[in-house]
Design an enzyme around this catalytic site. Structure first.
Site: not given
Ligand SMILES: [Zn+2]
Length: 223
Positions: A159, A165
């Protein structure tokens, strides 16, 4: 609050970052899933979770591409008080719960931008095997994607990887030297770090980047 002219100067900087990143971004591995964009695509933004390919310019280029895509939608609905970024999780079926958790975490942490799953997506999650780990990338023309690597998501908290990201989609750069309490320190604090939440500074950075009108002005100045 920065003067609008300052924002415009920053945007010019993003353009240089984009040009620099185009020359240095590594090609996508052949192990990427067939559904992912091909290696022949121009790739402006590329950044990994654990720090081997740190590239601040690429992060900015990635954010720029996503912001331009969102700005097109925002232009059709200029009265909106927050910006909605639509994502597709259809190509990352193993990570559905982590992606949903990441969206929930971000939506409960910031107010000026909202993540929502749907069609006509601004960015897409993919999954597969890549020795370089998980990363965020873009074709530099308004489309981005996040690749989630199987092995890395077993080694690190999945998670946290997904929320990290996704933080790139929202405009945050890597800061691998930061503590575990910082989401964008990524793999820097090691595999024992499981915190999936952005800290107060990261939340305010995202709210600043997505304050009303920013995405639209970015699109005007760079298109
Ligand atoms: Zn990164």
């Amino acid at each position: 609050m920065r003067h609008p002219r300052t924002v415009m100067s920053a945007v010019v900087g993003l353009g240089f970052g984009l040009a620099a990143a185009l020359g240095t971004a590594p090609a996508i591995a052949s192990s990427a899933p067939a559904a992912a964009p091909t290696a022949s695509d121009a790739r402006a933004g590329y950044t990994t979770y654990a720090g081997s390919h740190e590239n601040a310019a690429a992060n900015k280029a990635f954010f720029e591409a996503v912001a331009k895509s969102v700005a097109k939608k925002q232009a059709a609905n200029p009265g909106a008080q927050s910006v909605t970024v639509v994502y597709s999780a259809a190509n990352a079926p193993s990570f559905r719960s982590q992606i949903a958790s990441s969206a929930q975490i971000w939506n409960s942490s910031v107010s000026n931008v909202r993540l929502q799953e749907g069609s006509n997506a601004d960015f897409t999650y993919y999954e597969g095997n890549d020795s370089r780990g998980s990363y965020a990338s873009t074709d530099g023309h308004g489309n981005g994607y996040i690749f989630l690597d199987y092995a890395q998501n077993q080694q690190y908290n999945s998670t946290r990887v997904t929320a990290h990201e996704t933080g790139h989609v929202l405009g945050l750069p890597d800061h691998y030297s930061g503590p575990c309490s910082e989401l964008m320190s990524g793999g820097g604090p090691g595999t024992s770090c499981t915190n999936p939440y952005p800290n107060a500074n990261e939340r305010s950075q995202v709210n600043y980047l997505w304050q009303f009108g920013f995405a639209a002005s970015l699109a005007r100045s760079t298109s």
